[in-house]
Scaffold this active site. Structure first.
Site, PDB file in Angstrom:
ATOM      1  N   GLU A 118      55.059 -70.931 -11.985  1.00 53.95           N
ATOM      2  CA  GLU A 118      56.236 -71.726 -11.625  1.00 53.95           C
ATOM      3  C   GLU A 118      57.542 -70.943 -11.744  1.00 53.95           C
ATOM      4  OE1 GLU A 118      53.807 -72.745 -13.585  1.00 53.95           O
ATOM      5  OE2 GLU A 118      53.005 -74.601 -12.748  1.00 53.95           O
ATOM      6  N   HIS A 145      52.011 -84.608 -19.231  1.00 53.77           N
ATOM      7  CA  HIS A 145      52.192 -84.595 -17.783  1.00 53.77           C
ATOM      8  C   HIS A 145      53.174 -85.664 -17.302  1.00 53.77           C
ATOM      9  CE1 HIS A 145      49.039 -81.717 -17.863  1.00 53.77           C
ATOM     10  NE2 HIS A 145      48.883 -81.706 -16.554  1.00 53.77           N
ATOM     11  N   ARG A 168      55.602 -89.012  -2.464  1.00 57.81           N
ATOM     12  CA  ARG A 168      55.032 -87.683  -2.185  1.00 57.81           C
ATOM     13  C   ARG A 168      54.293 -87.691  -0.852  1.00 57.81           C
ATOM     14  NH1 ARG A 168      49.284 -86.952  -5.240  1.00 57.81           N
ATOM     15  NH2 ARG A 168      48.861 -89.143  -5.598  1.00 57.81           N
ATOM     16  N   ASP A 222      47.058 -88.757 -17.275  1.00 61.35           N
ATOM     17  CA  ASP A 222      47.187 -87.393 -17.803  1.00 61.35           C
ATOM     18  C   ASP A 222      47.985 -87.334 -19.110  1.00 61.35           C
ATOM     19  OD1 ASP A 222      45.593 -86.003 -16.078  1.00 61.35           O
ATOM     20  OD2 ASP A 222      47.192 -85.652 -14.611  1.00 61.35           O
ATOM     21  N   PHE A 249      56.821 -79.928 -14.955  1.00 62.05           N
ATOM     22  CA  PHE A 249      56.853 -78.469 -15.038  1.00 62.05           C
ATOM     23  C   PHE A 249      58.164 -77.871 -14.515  1.00 62.05           C
ATOM     24  CE2 PHE A 249      52.101 -79.244 -14.465  1.00 62.05           C
ATOM     25  CZ  PHE A 249      51.902 -79.356 -15.830  1.00 62.05           C
ATOM     26  N   HIS A 298      73.087 -56.634 -16.446  1.00 59.16           N
ATOM     27  CA  HIS A 298      74.082 -56.175 -17.428  1.00 59.16           C
ATOM     28  C   HIS A 298      74.655 -54.811 -17.034  1.00 59.16           C
ATOM     29  CE1 HIS A 298      70.186 -54.633 -18.951  1.00 59.16           C
ATOM     30  NE2 HIS A 298      70.878 -53.567 -19.294  1.00 59.16           N
ATOM     31  N   HIS A 348      78.540 -52.885 -20.471  1.00 55.93           N
ATOM     32  CA  HIS A 348      77.335 -52.111 -20.771  1.00 55.93           C
ATOM     33  C   HIS A 348      77.392 -50.730 -20.143  1.00 55.93           C
ATOM     34  CE1 HIS A 348      76.435 -56.369 -21.161  1.00 55.93           C
ATOM     35  NE2 HIS A 348      75.444 -56.053 -21.972  1.00 55.93           N
ATOM     36  N   HIS A 377      55.113 -86.567  -9.040  1.00 59.94           N
ATOM     37  CA  HIS A 377      54.596 -87.120 -10.299  1.00 59.94           C
ATOM     38  C   HIS A 377      55.760 -87.293 -11.271  1.00 59.94           C
ATOM     39  CE1 HIS A 377      51.175 -85.693  -8.106  1.00 59.94           C
ATOM     40  NE2 HIS A 377      50.327 -86.200  -8.973  1.00 59.94           N
ATOM     41  N   LEU A 390      67.335 -61.641 -17.627  1.00 59.58           N
ATOM     42  CA  LEU A 390      66.402 -60.571 -17.306  1.00 59.58           C
ATOM     43  C   LEU A 390      65.138 -61.126 -16.652  1.00 59.58           C
ATOM     44  CD1 LEU A 390      67.049 -58.468 -20.486  1.00 59.58           C
ATOM     45  CD2 LEU A 390      67.468 -57.719 -18.132  1.00 59.58           C
ATOM     46  N   HIS A 433      74.113 -49.801 -25.445  1.00 57.01           N
ATOM     47  CA  HIS A 433      73.658 -50.796 -24.464  1.00 57.01           C
ATOM     48  C   HIS A 433      74.794 -51.746 -24.085  1.00 57.01           C
ATOM     49  CE1 HIS A 433      71.741 -54.386 -22.841  1.00 57.01           C
ATOM     50  NE2 HIS A 433      72.376 -55.044 -23.781  1.00 57.01           N
TER      51      HIS A 433
HETATM   52  C1  LIG Z   1      66.387 -63.689 -20.269  1.00 53.19           C
HETATM   53  C2  LIG Z   1      67.339 -62.835 -21.046  1.00 53.19           C
HETATM   54  N1  LIG Z   1      67.183 -62.702 -22.363  1.00 53.19           N
HETATM   55  C3  LIG Z   1      68.052 -61.976 -23.073  1.00 53.19           C
HETATM   56  C4  LIG Z   1      69.114 -61.366 -22.475  1.00 53.19           C
HETATM   57  C5  LIG Z   1      70.135 -60.600 -23.306  1.00 53.19           C
HETATM   58  N2  LIG Z   1      69.973 -59.173 -23.019  1.00 53.19           N
HETATM   59  C6  LIG Z   1      70.754 -58.540 -22.141  1.00 53.19           C
HETATM   60  S1  LIG Z   1      70.263 -56.981 -21.883  1.00 53.19           S
HETATM   61  C7  LIG Z   1      69.024 -57.121 -23.011  1.00 53.19           C
HETATM   62  C8  LIG Z   1      68.037 -56.042 -23.271  1.00 53.19           C
HETATM   63  C9  LIG Z   1      68.491 -54.742 -22.844  1.00 53.19           C
HETATM   64  O1  LIG Z   1      67.436 -53.858 -22.743  1.00 53.19           O
HETATM   65  P1  LIG Z   1      67.022 -53.257 -21.364  1.00 53.19           P
HETATM   66  O2  LIG Z   1      66.605 -54.328 -20.460  1.00 53.19           O
HETATM   67  O3  LIG Z   1      66.052 -52.189 -21.646  1.00 53.19           O
HETATM   68  O4  LIG Z   1      68.368 -52.656 -20.778  1.00 53.19           O
HETATM   69  P2  LIG Z   1      69.127 -51.354 -21.293  1.00 53.19           P
HETATM   70  O5  LIG Z   1      69.702 -51.669 -22.633  1.00 53.19           O
HETATM   71  O6  LIG Z   1      68.112 -50.269 -21.376  1.00 53.19           O
HETATM   72  O7  LIG Z   1      70.165 -51.127 -20.279  1.00 53.19           O
HETATM   73  C10 LIG Z   1      69.016 -58.374 -23.574  1.00 53.19           C
HETATM   74  C11 LIG Z   1      68.040 -58.805 -24.617  1.00 53.19           C
HETATM   75  C12 LIG Z   1      69.241 -61.524 -21.078  1.00 53.19           C
HETATM   76  N3  LIG Z   1      70.227 -60.987 -20.394  1.00 53.19           N
HETATM   77  N4  LIG Z   1      68.330 -62.238 -20.389  1.00 53.19           N
END
Ligand SMILES: Cc1ncc(C[n+]2csc(CCOP(=O)(O)OP(=O)(O)O)c2C)c(N)n1
Ligand SMILES: [Mg+2]
Length: 681
Positions: A430, A492, A360, A488, A456, A72, A32, A480, A122, A266
């Site tokens: 969570e 649950h 628990r 529940d 959960f 990334h 990237h 649980h 992310l 990207h």
């Molecule tokens: C939870 C999650 N969902 C999807 C991805 C795949 N993914 C990697 S980067 C990205 C989006 C990139 O956009 P941004 O966060 O704005 O980074 P930029 O391209 O601006 O560097 C995605 C969807 C991931 N890494 N994590």
């Protein structure tokens, strides 16, 4: 003149980050380049002027933490680590994304000196940083004394559009805002571009207004302008009562003549032609790759002596602290080293055979017995303390000490409301709770835990997985634990959860059968170096008679009761179902069938045992084995020939009735055992 020279050098330095990053991605032919090109100025200012770190000792405890939540963009981080003099030679940048290199595709803790957390999914890093800031605030409040700020650092992060869009960051930001974590500072790389297009196809809220509403201090600035970044950082540092979000407007792929501000930059290398064009646009020599001008390298490498000075100053400050507060200093040192205090396990509870207790509740007694002896054990639940029984009585609540007193009425577990409080109220969040616990574990100095209902755990699966990859010492308590939850109903009642947690590599899952196994399970979790999941019952369970059994939970599975002579059948059971196996064995004995009962609290621990031990528990290949566990049966084929389990959703009704209807009775176990024997003869 001097300013002009400095400006030139500054540009040279920022562009060094950019060029190293695009060369790394190009060499890997994967990665990237967009983020490093856009965020290089932010990285430069932060890493050369603000971040208090020691490249010669990435483990220096009082360093500022840095989280690249937008994992990334790892080449940005690797470039910064190399440039500022960490033990990451240029060769490793050339080997970006290659097997065996120290520069994996996304940052991984333990793989690269200076990488604080594993990021990539992310939003995860965002939540980890909140955990780090919690750990810092707790340790500072607990150990610092007037004139002795031995724990005193900030947590910085670079977060992207994707981080800000993910739900976990909303939860984590709300928690950080509520807790007023003033030493948490995130730089948001707002380039309005994501993986598949312009961010505005799905993202049009006013992020600044949202974070303001969550109690953050926000600054909008030009992320390409180093002075503006400085302005934002200065403001953030001056704001000590709120976390800060610097909304840094940048351009993805900045400087690439044909690809800047496109989503194509990207996640794909620029390509040789565009690398060349970009270098030319920056007035950079097109050859050799990975070229860094000496003056720029010198600027970055000032971090090495500066870092040594910072640590040396801290060493003397610590020595003065130690002089005055020897006991506290010793305690803190032990905690930093990850050692449990001597005698921590004195007085752990045991239960008499015949007594009954929900695991628990047993867990509550275990925590109650050790928490005062382990002052850095901190954590809490997602608003479920009264049900998970994980509160530490009178240990104080981890809270913003400046919260108006009128708000402090309900839900306190006793003791002070302050950053020294040990009960963390994560709120009903969570996912962020899991991420924060991982961040605390990565920070070090504390042993963090979370708690909620097992059902959960789905909301926490992503952080649990990251804990396993990263081997964080995170303790995830889930109560649980089966359809025995009852009234529940199916939403649950966990069914597939225990088995699906076992699927995660390098994670230890323990489902104890009674109070004594619960004590042993907690001991295992506290002594482990990686993550542990504790699965506990809501309902009372009888204390097992382990008789002369020497082995136990520390073997993962053990023979709980052995018939005279060779067994005809082996019953393998976990948690609340072990009692059924015991009862069934006694009925079977009356019918002339000898059954061995194995209590099987942890598959992972059992798998670590040697072949001879495993054989001694499982019996010979010829002896049929029946598993009994109130959960999905898929997987038990590894050990058993047949299973009593749950392969459909639960039902609403009194727990005991639900269990009965689903076949969790001694009678049904007897029936199934006989059926299995009939089949095998
Ligand atoms: C939870 C999650 N969902 C999807 C991805 C795949 N993914 C990697 S980067 C990205 C989006 C990139 O956009 P941004 O966060 O704005 O980074 P930029 O391209 O601006 O560097 C995605 C969807 C991931 N890494 N994590
Ligand atoms: Mg973006």
């Amino acid at each position: 003149m001097a300013v002009a020279t400095d400006r030139k050098l500054e540009e040279l330095s920022i562009n060094s980050i950019r060029m190293l990053s695009i060369d790394g991605v190009q060499a890997a032919n994967s990665g990237h380049p967009g983020l490093p090109l856009g965020a290089a100025a932010m990285g430069y200012v932060l890493w050369t002027e603000y971040l208090r770190h020691n490249p010669s000792n990435p483990a220096w405890f009082n360093r500022d933490r840095f989280v690249l939540s937008a994992g990334h963009g790892s080449m940005l981080l690797y470039s910064l680590l190399y440039l500022t003099g960490y033990d990451l030679p240029l060769e490793e940048l050339k080997n970006f994304r290659k097997l065996g290199s120290k520069t994996p595709g996304h940052p991984e803790i333990h793989m690269t000196p200076g990488v604080e957390v594993t990021t990539g999914p992310l939003g995860a890093g965002f939540s980890n940083g909140v955990g780090m800031a919690i750990a810092e605030a707790f340790l500072a409040a607990h150990y610092n004394r007037p004139g002795h700020n031995v724990v005193d650092h900030r947590t910085y992060g670079i977060v992207s559009d994707g981080d800000i869009m993910e739900g976990i960051s909303m939860e984590a930001a709300a928690l950080a805002g509520h807790l007023a974590l003033g030493k948490l500072i995130y730089l948001y790389d707002q380039n309005h571009m994501t993986l598949a297009g312009s961010a505005n196809v799905s993202f049009s809220e006013d992020v600044g207004a949202r974070f303001e509403a969550l109690g953050w201090h926000t600054v909008a600035l030009d992320g390409l302008d180093p002075d503006d970044v400085r302005r934002g950082l200065d403001e953030a540092i001056a704001t000590s009562d709120k976390p800060s979000l610097l909304i840094c407007r940048t351009v993805i792929g900045f400087g690439s003549p044909n690809k800047a501000n496109t989503f194509g930059v990207h996640g794909s290398p620029l390509g040789p032609d565009e690398v060349k064009a970009t270098k030319e646009a920056f007035d950079w020599p097109t050859e050799p790759a990975f070229y860094v001008p000496d003056p720029a390298l010198e600027v970055f490498r000032e971090a090495v002596p500066a870092g040594k000075r910072l640590e040396a100053d801290w060493d003397s400050a610590f020595a003065a602290y130690e002089q005055e507060f020897p006991d506290l200093a010793a305690e803190l040192k032990g905690a930093i080293a990850g050692k449990l205090p001597a005698g921590w396990d004195a007085g752990l509870p045991t239960w008499e055979v015949g007594s009954k207790i929900a695991t628990r509740k047993a867990g509550e007694a275990v925590i109650g017995a050790f928490f005062e002896k382990i002052p850095t054990f901190i954590g809490g639940s997602a608003d479920l303390d009264p049900s998970t029984n994980t509160g530490m009585k009178n240990a104080g609540d981890f809270e913003n000490p400046n919260l108006p007193l009128t708000d402090k009425v309900q839900g306190a577990l006793g003791g002070e409301w302050s950053y020294a409080g040990r009960n963390i109220h994560f709120g009903i969040r969570e996912h962020a709770m899991g991420g924060a616990v991982n961040g605390m574990a990565a920070h070090g100095g504390v042993i963090p835990f979370s708690a909620t209902f097992l059902v959960f755990s789905d909301y926490m699966r992503a952080p649990i997985r990251l804990a396993a990859i990263s081997q964080y010492k995170s303790i995830f308590v889930f109560t649980h634990d089966s359809i025995a939850v009852g009234e529940d109903g199916p939403t649950h009642e966990p069914v597939e959860h225990v088995m699906s947690l076992r699927l995660i590599p390098d994670l230890t899952v323990i489902r104890p059968a009674d109070g004594n196994e619960t004590t042993a399970a907690w001991r295992h979790a506290l002594e482990a170096s990686g993550p542990t999941v504790l699965v506990l019952s809501r309902q009372d369970l009888p204390t097992l008679d382990t008789g002369s059994t020497k082995a136990g939970l520390d073997h993962g599975a053990y023979v709980l009761s052995e018939p005279d002579g060779e067994p005809d059948i082996v019953l393998l059971a976990t948690g609340s179902e072990v009692q059924l196996a015991v009862a069934a064995a006694s009925t079977l004995a009356g019918d002339g069938i000898s059954a061995r009962v194995v209590s099987f609290p942890s598959w992972e621990i059992f798998e670590e045992q040697d072949a001879a031990y495993k054989r001694s528990v499982l019996g010979s290949e010829e002896t049929p084995r029946l598993s009994i566990e109130a959960g999905t049966t898929i997987g038990w084929e590894r050990y058993a020939d047949a299973s009593v389990g749950v392969d459909r959703f639960g039902a609403s009704g009194p727990g005991a009735k639900v269990m009965e209807q689903y076949g969790f009775t001694a009678e049904n176990v007897v029936l199934q055992a006989k059926a299995l024997l009939g089949e095998s003869t």
